[in-house]
Design a protein around this motif. Structure first.
Motif, PDB file in Angstrom:
ATOM      1  N   PRO A 281       0.727  -1.154  -0.031  1.00  0.00           N
ATOM      2  CA  PRO A 281      -0.005  -0.051   0.002  1.00  0.00           C
ATOM      3  C   PRO A 281       0.937   1.199  -0.115  1.00  0.00           C
ATOM      4  O   PRO A 281       1.960   1.218   0.407  1.00  0.00           O
ATOM      5  N   SER A 282       0.262   2.459  -0.532  1.00  0.00           N
ATOM      6  CA  SER A 282       0.988   3.788  -0.376  1.00  0.00           C
ATOM      7  C   SER A 282       1.374   3.949   0.805  1.00  0.00           C
ATOM      8  O   SER A 282       0.233   4.217   1.901  1.00  0.00           O
ATOM      9  N   PRO A 283       2.475   4.515   1.349  1.00  0.00           N
ATOM     10  CA  PRO A 283       2.879   4.823   2.623  1.00  0.00           C
ATOM     11  C   PRO A 283       2.114   6.054   2.963  1.00  0.00           C
ATOM     12  O   PRO A 283       1.851   6.196   4.261  1.00  0.00           O
ATOM     13  N   LEU A 284       1.716   6.924   2.108  1.00  0.00           N
ATOM     14  CA  LEU A 284       0.979   8.181   2.363  1.00  0.00           C
ATOM     15  C   LEU A 284      -0.570   7.812   2.610  1.00  0.00           C
ATOM     16  O   LEU A 284      -1.035   8.767   3.298  1.00  0.00           O
ATOM     17  N   ALA A 285      -0.987   6.581   2.050  1.00  0.00           N
ATOM     18  CA  ALA A 285      -2.538   6.421   2.308  1.00  0.00           C
ATOM     19  C   ALA A 285      -2.539   5.978   3.822  1.00  0.00           C
ATOM     20  O   ALA A 285      -3.782   5.890   4.378  1.00  0.00           O
ATOM     21  N   LYS A 286      -1.548   5.624   4.677  1.00  0.00           N
ATOM     22  CA  LYS A 286      -1.817   5.507   5.914  1.00  0.00           C
ATOM     23  C   LYS A 286      -1.465   6.514   6.855  1.00  0.00           C
ATOM     24  O   LYS A 286      -1.451   6.268   8.149  1.00  0.00           O
ATOM     25  N   PRO A 496     -12.574  14.712   5.834  1.00  0.00           N
ATOM     26  CA  PRO A 496     -12.210  13.538   5.133  1.00  0.00           C
ATOM     27  C   PRO A 496     -10.666  13.261   4.741  1.00  0.00           C
ATOM     28  O   PRO A 496      -9.802  14.219   4.986  1.00  0.00           O
ATOM     29  N   ALA A 497     -10.336  12.167   4.996  1.00  0.00           N
ATOM     30  CA  ALA A 497      -9.083  11.616   4.579  1.00  0.00           C
ATOM     31  C   ALA A 497      -8.960  11.408   3.146  1.00  0.00           C
ATOM     32  O   ALA A 497      -9.582  11.596   2.469  1.00  0.00           O
ATOM     33  N   GLY A 498      -7.491  11.000   2.874  1.00  0.00           N
ATOM     34  CA  GLY A 498      -7.084  10.497   1.468  1.00  0.00           C
ATOM     35  C   GLY A 498      -6.560  11.689   0.778  1.00  0.00           C
ATOM     36  O   GLY A 498      -6.619  12.867   1.466  1.00  0.00           O
ATOM     37  N   HIS A 499      -6.079  11.120  -0.394  1.00  0.00           N
ATOM     38  CA  HIS A 499      -5.420  12.494  -1.392  1.00  0.00           C
ATOM     39  C   HIS A 499      -5.692  11.972  -2.732  1.00  0.00           C
ATOM     40  O   HIS A 499      -4.970  12.193  -3.527  1.00  0.00           O
ATOM     41  N   GLY A 500      -6.964  11.366  -2.859  1.00  0.00           N
ATOM     42  CA  GLY A 500      -7.224  11.072  -4.394  1.00  0.00           C
ATOM     43  C   GLY A 500      -7.864  12.441  -5.053  1.00  0.00           C
ATOM     44  O   GLY A 500      -7.686  13.500  -4.475  1.00  0.00           O
ATOM     45  N   ALA A 501      -8.058  12.288  -6.292  1.00  0.00           N
ATOM     46  CA  ALA A 501      -8.249  13.398  -7.191  1.00  0.00           C
ATOM     47  C   ALA A 501      -9.522  13.938  -6.534  1.00  0.00           C
ATOM     48  O   ALA A 501      -9.591  15.346  -6.550  1.00  0.00           O
ATOM     49  N   SER A 502     -10.465  13.146  -6.139  1.00  0.00           N
ATOM     50  CA  SER A 502     -11.729  13.929  -5.530  1.00  0.00           C
ATOM     51  C   SER A 502     -11.622  14.807  -4.334  1.00  0.00           C
ATOM     52  O   SER A 502     -12.167  15.802  -4.064  1.00  0.00           O
ATOM     53  N   ALA A 608      -6.754   4.451   5.221  1.00  0.00           N
ATOM     54  CA  ALA A 608      -6.187   3.304   4.883  1.00  0.00           C
ATOM     55  C   ALA A 608      -5.896   2.656   6.186  1.00  0.00           C
ATOM     56  O   ALA A 608      -5.820   3.200   7.088  1.00  0.00           O
ATOM     57  N   THR A 609      -5.974   1.233   5.993  1.00  0.00           N
ATOM     58  CA  THR A 609      -5.435   0.390   7.231  1.00  0.00           C
ATOM     59  C   THR A 609      -4.178  -0.214   6.988  1.00  0.00           C
ATOM     60  O   THR A 609      -3.722  -0.321   5.710  1.00  0.00           O
ATOM     61  N   ASP A 610      -3.670  -1.184   7.769  1.00  0.00           N
ATOM     62  CA  ASP A 610      -2.412  -1.754   7.755  1.00  0.00           C
ATOM     63  C   ASP A 610      -2.675  -3.094   6.358  1.00  0.00           C
ATOM     64  O   ASP A 610      -1.701  -3.364   5.990  1.00  0.00           O
ATOM     65  N   ASN A 611      -3.885  -3.518   6.495  1.00  0.00           N
ATOM     66  CA  ASN A 611      -3.818  -4.358   5.381  1.00  0.00           C
ATOM     67  C   ASN A 611      -4.445  -3.997   3.993  1.00  0.00           C
ATOM     68  O   ASN A 611      -4.656  -4.556   3.265  1.00  0.00           O
ATOM     69  N   LEU A 612      -4.580  -2.443   3.714  1.00  0.00           N
ATOM     70  CA  LEU A 612      -4.721  -1.909   2.570  1.00  0.00           C
ATOM     71  C   LEU A 612      -3.881  -2.365   1.447  1.00  0.00           C
ATOM     72  O   LEU A 612      -2.550  -2.183   1.596  1.00  0.00           O
ATOM     73  N   GLN A 613      -4.046  -2.938   0.276  1.00  0.00           N
ATOM     74  CA  GLN A 613      -3.199  -3.255  -0.533  1.00  0.00           C
ATOM     75  C   GLN A 613      -3.548  -2.549  -1.892  1.00  0.00           C
ATOM     76  O   GLN A 613      -4.635  -2.705  -2.797  1.00  0.00           O
ATOM     77  N   GLN A 614      -2.890  -1.142  -2.128  1.00  0.00           N
ATOM     78  CA  GLN A 614      -3.264  -0.550  -3.390  1.00  0.00           C
ATOM     79  C   GLN A 614      -2.121  -0.338  -4.174  1.00  0.00           C
ATOM     80  O   GLN A 614      -0.973  -0.474  -3.866  1.00  0.00           O
ATOM     81  N   GLY A 615      -2.114  -0.335  -5.498  1.00  0.00           N
ATOM     82  CA  GLY A 615      -1.153  -0.247  -6.469  1.00  0.00           C
ATOM     83  C   GLY A 615      -1.109   0.976  -7.033  1.00  0.00           C
ATOM     84  O   GLY A 615      -1.454   2.053  -6.609  1.00  0.00           O
TER      85      GLY A 615
END
Length: 818
Positions: A281-286, A496-502, A608-615
């Motif tokens: 997972p992306s380190p920034l997503a955590k 909200p969390a995250g850093h997606g385009a939305s 994001a959680t510890d088990n999140l798997q994003q590419g």
């Protein structure tokens, strides 16, 4: 006229004055058993094989640490040459030679290739022998898939050992037991190709080594084949040097034109390495997870010694954006300027060059990313007061980004002793005058929200910023985000969390942007890349007083590559005390924390959680292609097995052994007629049909109808004259007739289409397989008949009956028996 007893007279050689002088042949005075040449020539061959073999295998050294790989190559060459010498002296067959080579490999390989599994480092054990056998298959894969430089543990040293063993064995056998000793040079060339393919992209003095190998090899093999001829060797050597020098210069020029950077192509560039950052997972997503309890204040992630308070400890550098997350690059298919992950090799001069000497001890932190500072020169994992060699072998680093990772993740209790060079810290006035480094090319972002572009354009208009050097633009973006934004961790409110385009579109759309370092760093890097800056995102921790790092110390910032300054950090996040007191400053504007996402952007998780798997947003779109690739790979593997087990190889082997038997027949008449049979079988495979029982001349006329340019009829007359004429043909005449047959076959092949020649190699027209089946059937029938007679005559049934009769007779003869 009588034939000369010593063979044909060699042609005259022109002297320097122009006259013809005969070549003086020195007789071969070989002595001893077997087919070995004189002892002095054997010593010359051994010395040159060792020297040239080491030079050809030298590219392997770029992929290994230390010099143990060189020991493996030397020992392998020595073993191969020794086995070849024994095979030539005692005239061993191929199976005996192969068994001797295997025994030498198992006997010595434990001490050379897997010393950690041998008793005392030398004596073979069951574990070391198992590693040697299994490693014959797995070592080649691990040598390509493990990050370079390769260590000295595991089975990777089997590659140089086996390369040297097979190269020395085959080359020496060709020199001492073959009619074509010049093929030994081809074997050494194959060793060079194999070593280059399994080496690294960098190679020192490659052209010099290649020229030395070419010159020495050509002169040696040429002198060896003409050592009985007394000629002007000085002029021959000089001519060879000139030819090889011209060829080497031409090859260098063509290589420079084809690849100005002189990048080598190796097999490991086409094999997916075991560590791919997109698998994690992306380190920034955590980021938001670190801000929650108990990680925020109740858990010590790691402790730091030797680093000043406020030092930025980086976890990972991210330079690729797929519309959902910023992610670490460096895997297969990454941009060149993003770098690749390779095994961490400690700098031997790290202690003298380093400006930072620290110790980082892992506590409750889990993950593959290892904390690092600045430019890492040396990193040594220590457990229980001793260096952890296994963990050191799993450390990889991307030198372009400075990101360090450990395959399999870090372990609690491990202390990393770090020696690094602290990054430069230029003052603001210097930064504003520096230009962006245009030589860096990073992958463009997949999506840039239009709201973010419009917001930055509005800031430029309001502040009157008309442009300038890259450093000045980076300062403007940083100051704009800090001045117009507000800080919030999202713990006590609904940000909200995250850093997606939305999420970044919401950040830029509202009149009062609210977020934390995750959103601000992601937004600045995204718009910076849109404006042409070489910029990337970094996540890490700021060392607190006392050195105990917790989740509350997590932060994110950006780095911009500036000329003469390197990667300069910029922190666009507003101060934590700059909070929004009211939910909305403008009553006419109704910003919503959750908005409808654009159609192009896929949904993203809130957190994001510890088990999140994003590419990187690409693998999910390639599921169909991945399935097709898997199916094609399985079909290809099946085709390989079918091809390997195909009986067609038996056809080729049968034809090769048949030709060899005919050509080496002891009787001259059989050898000569065998040559004609070889010609007849070849044309029969090519589709020429002759009448069964026809004579040689009748068969020759049938062949001449298709191949009129080949004197087949003349060859048939010659064979009849030698077979039915007066006297017996000599071996010299048989060899000459074979040469004529070979010339005729070459002309026939040139007059035949390539596809027809390929089919002819596997044709069964000239293979007497029906007669062979009949012989096998008759032999089996004979054995069955003999077995039946044995069973009915003196078989076990008859013996049992006789034994029973003897027992009954003995009982009747006893006193008192009825």
């Amino acid at each position: 006229m009588s034939r000369p007893a010593s063979g044909p007279v060699p042609p005259p050689v022109r002297s320097a004055s122009g006259g013809a002088r005969p070549v003086e042949i020195v007789p071969d005075r070989r002595r001893g058993r077997g087919s070995l040449p004189p002892w002095w020539l054997v010593l010359v061959d051994v010395a040159l094989l060792l020297v040239l073999g080491i030079l050809c295998a030298w590219p392997l050294g770029e992929a290994y640490t230390g010099r143990r790989w060189l020991l493996a190559v030397v020992v392998g060459l020595a073993l191969g040459i020794a086995v070849a010498w024994l095979a030539a002296r005692w005239r061993w067959g191929p199976w005996s030679t192969a068994l001797a080579a295997a025994a030498a490999y198992l006997l010595v390989g434990s001490a050379v290739a897997v010393p950690t599994r041998a008793r005392g480092g030398y004596v073979p054990t069951a574990d070391s022998l198992r590693d040697l056998v299994v490693g014959l298959v797995h070592a080649w894969r691990e040598a390509l898939t493990l990050p370079v430089p390769l260590g000295e543990n595991g089975v990777v040293l089997i590659v140089p050992l086996v390369t040297g063993l097979l190269g020395g064995l085959v080359a020496a056998l060709l020199l001492w037991r073959s009619r074509w000793p010049g093929l030994a040079g081809l074997v050494l060339g194959l060793v060079l190709v194999l070593a280059s393919a399994f080496g690294d992209v960098a190679a020192q003095a490659a052209l010099t080594r290649g020229l030395v190998v070419a010159v020495v090899g050509v002169v040696w093999l040429r002198w060896r084949s003409l050592r009985h001829v007394r000629a002007r060797w000085g002029r021959r050597v000089l001519a060879t040097l000139v030819v090889v020098g011209v060829a080497g210069g031409a090859a260098t020029g063509l290589g420079a034109l084809a690849d100005p950077d002189a990048n080598r192509v190796v097999l490991r560039d086409h094999v997916d390495p075991p560590f791919d950052p997109r698998d994690y997972p992306s380190p920034l997503a955590k980021f938001r997870a670190y801000k929650k309890e108990p990680i925020r204040t109740g858990t010590t992630l790691f402790t730091v010694d030797g680093l000043d308070s406020g030092t930025l400890v980086r976890f990972a550098v991210m330079d690729t954006y797929d519309g959902i997350v910023w992610n670490v690059s460096g895997g297969p298919g990454s941009a060149h300027d993003s770098g690749t992950f390779r095994r961490l090799r400690n700098d031997p001069d790290a202690n003298a060059r380093a400006t930072v000497h620290g110790r980082i001890t892992i506590n409750d932190y889990t993950g593959v990313w290892v904390p690092s500072v600045g430019e890492t020169l040396s990193m040594t994992p220590v457990r229980d007061g001793r260096t952890d060699g296994e963990a050191a072998g799993e450390l990889v680093i991307n030198r372009e980004t400075g990101t360090v990772a450990q395959i399999g993740g870090v372990e609690r209790g491990t202390t990393f002793e770090v020696e690094a060079i602290a990054p430069l810290d230029p003052v603001e006035e210097e930064i504003s005058a520096l230009d962006a480094d245009g030589s860096v090319s990073l992958p463009p972002p997949a999506i840039v929200p239009e709201e973010l572009v419009e917001r930055v354009q509005r800031w430029r208009t309001e502040d009157g910023f008309s442009g300038g050097p890259g450093g000045l633009l980076a300062q403007f973006l940083r100051d704009s985000f800090r001045e117009h934004g507000f800080y919030s961790d999202g713990i006590d409110d609904d940000v909200p969390a995250g850093h997606g385009a939305s999420r970044l579109a919401v950040l830029a759309k509202t009149a009062t942007p609210v977020g934390n370092a995750e959103q601000y760093a992601a937004a600045m890097a995204l718009i910076g890349q849109r404006l042409g800056l070489p910029i990337r995102v970094v996540i890490g921790f700021k060392v607190p007083p006392g050195g105990e790092v917790r989740g509350e110390n997590v932060t994110a910032w950006t780095e911009v590559k500036l000329k003469d300054a390197g990667w300069v950090p910029f922190d666009p996040t507003p101060p934590e005390d700059q909070k929004l007191r009211r939910p909305n400053d403008d009553p006419n504007e109704d910003p919503q924390p959750q908005v409808l996402q654009p159609p192009r952007v896929p949904g993203e998780p809130k957190e994001a959680t510890d088990n999140l798997q994003q590419g990187d947003g690409q693998r999910k779109d390639l599921d169909v292609l991945a399935v097709l690739g898997t199916i094609l790979g399985i079909l290809l593997d099946v085709a390989k097995v079918v091809l390997l087990l195909s009986p067609l190889w038996g056809v080729l082997l049968f034809k090769l052994l048949r030709r060899r038997r005919r050509r080496r027949a002891g009787d001259a008449t059989l050898r000569l007629t065998g040559a004609w049979h070889e010609l007849a079988d070849r044309v029969r495979d090519l589709g020429v049909r002759t009448t069964p029982g026809s004579t040689r001349r009748e068969s020759a006329y049938a062949v001449a109808e298709r191949y009129d340019a080949v004197p087949v009829v003349t060859l048939a007359h010659t064979a009849d004259r030698h077979v039915y004429g007066e006297g017996e043909p000599s071996l010299e005449e048989a060899r000459a007739y074979w040469a004529d047959i070979d010339t005729a076959l070459k002309r026939i092949r040139r007059a035949t289409p390539w596809w027809r020649r390929l089919l002819a190699r596997f044709s069964l027209a000239s293979v007497p397989w029906r007669a062979g089946l009949a012989r096998v059937r008759s032999a089996l029938a004979g054995r069955v008949r003999r077995l039946g007679r044995w069973l009915l005559g003196r078989g076990p049934v008859v013996r049992l009956r006789a034994l029973t009769r003897r027992k009954l007779t003995s009982r009747r003869r006893r006193p008192g028996a009825n």
